[in-house]
Design a protein around this motif. Structure first.
Motif, PDB file in Angstrom:
ATOM      1  N   GLY A 113       0.794  -1.231   0.000  1.00  0.00           N
ATOM      2  CA  GLY A 113       0.000   0.000   0.000  1.00  0.00           C
ATOM      3  C   GLY A 113       0.820   1.272   0.000  1.00  0.00           C
ATOM      4  N   ALA A 114       1.799   1.337   0.886  1.00  0.00           N
ATOM      5  CA  ALA A 114       2.636   2.539   0.964  1.00  0.00           C
ATOM      6  C   ALA A 114       3.430   2.731  -0.324  1.00  0.00           C
ATOM      7  CB  ALA A 114       3.574   2.447   2.162  1.00  0.00           C
ATOM      8  N   ARG A 115       3.879   1.628  -0.921  1.00  0.00           N
ATOM      9  CA  ARG A 115       4.652   1.725  -2.170  1.00  0.00           C
ATOM     10  C   ARG A 115       3.753   2.138  -3.334  1.00  0.00           C
ATOM     11  NH1 ARG A 115      10.204  -0.606  -2.763  1.00  0.00           N
ATOM     12  NH2 ARG A 115      10.969  -0.442  -0.634  1.00  0.00           N
ATOM     13  N   ARG A 145       2.493   6.202  -7.182  1.00  0.00           N
ATOM     14  CA  ARG A 145       1.415   6.999  -7.787  1.00  0.00           C
ATOM     15  C   ARG A 145       1.702   8.487  -7.649  1.00  0.00           C
ATOM     16  NH1 ARG A 145      -2.682   9.561  -5.659  1.00  0.00           N
ATOM     17  NH2 ARG A 145      -2.591   8.579  -3.607  1.00  0.00           N
ATOM     18  N   LYS A 146       2.077   8.913  -6.468  1.00  0.00           N
ATOM     19  CA  LYS A 146       2.343  10.332  -6.234  1.00  0.00           C
ATOM     20  C   LYS A 146       3.599  10.796  -6.966  1.00  0.00           C
ATOM     21  CE  LYS A 146      -0.145  10.895  -1.919  1.00  0.00           C
ATOM     22  NZ  LYS A 146      -0.058  11.196  -0.481  1.00  0.00           N
ATOM     23  N   ASN A 147       4.616   9.943  -7.057  1.00  0.00           N
ATOM     24  CA  ASN A 147       5.834  10.298  -7.791  1.00  0.00           C
ATOM     25  C   ASN A 147       5.547  10.548  -9.263  1.00  0.00           C
ATOM     26  OD1 ASN A 147       7.527  10.272  -5.589  1.00  0.00           O
ATOM     27  ND2 ASN A 147       8.309   8.207  -5.968  1.00  0.00           N
ATOM     28  N   SER A 185       4.508   1.121 -13.584  1.00  0.00           N
ATOM     29  CA  SER A 185       5.826   0.874 -14.185  1.00  0.00           C
ATOM     30  C   SER A 185       6.890   0.561 -13.129  1.00  0.00           C
ATOM     31  CB  SER A 185       6.269   2.071 -15.036  1.00  0.00           C
ATOM     32  OG  SER A 185       5.351   2.299 -16.077  1.00  0.00           O
ATOM     33  N   VAL A 186       6.513  -0.299 -12.203  1.00  0.00           N
ATOM     34  CA  VAL A 186       7.443  -0.793 -11.191  1.00  0.00           C
ATOM     35  C   VAL A 186       7.319  -2.310 -11.163  1.00  0.00           C
ATOM     36  CG1 VAL A 186       7.323   1.310  -9.781  1.00  0.00           C
ATOM     37  CG2 VAL A 186       5.752  -0.567  -9.313  1.00  0.00           C
TER      38      VAL A 186
END
Length: 82
Positions: free
Chosen positions: A15-17, A22-24, A71-72
């Motif tokens: 979740g944190a990742r 998303r924010k990045n 894209s991770v």
């Protein structure tokens, strides 16, 4: 931007990742939800918020779709890569 009202949960590692990636990318939750829908993942805003807040489990289908959209790698989402 609203701040999280609940403390982070312990139901998933990703979740944190997901929120960080998303924010990045400057992506809003609505945009991620739309892309998840196109990928065949049926999730609503509450579900995504709970996922990012680590208070709901993540399915394997969601994990793969999130990795592709953001894209991770799946390993990165799981915290296995820096």
């Amino acid at each position: 931007m609203r701040l999280r009202k609940q403390e982070l949960g312990n139901r998933n590692l990703v979740g944190a990742r997901v929120e960080l990636a998303r924010k990045n990318q400057g992506m809003k939750q609505k945009e991620l939800l739309a892309q998840l829908q196109v990928s065949g993942v049926d999730m609503n805003a509450s579900g995504l918020s709970k996922l990012e807040g680590q208070v709901r489990h993540v399915t394997d289908f969601e994990l793969v779709a999130l990795a592709d959209i953001l894209s991770v790698s799946v390993d990165w989402l799981l915290g296995r890569e820096v």
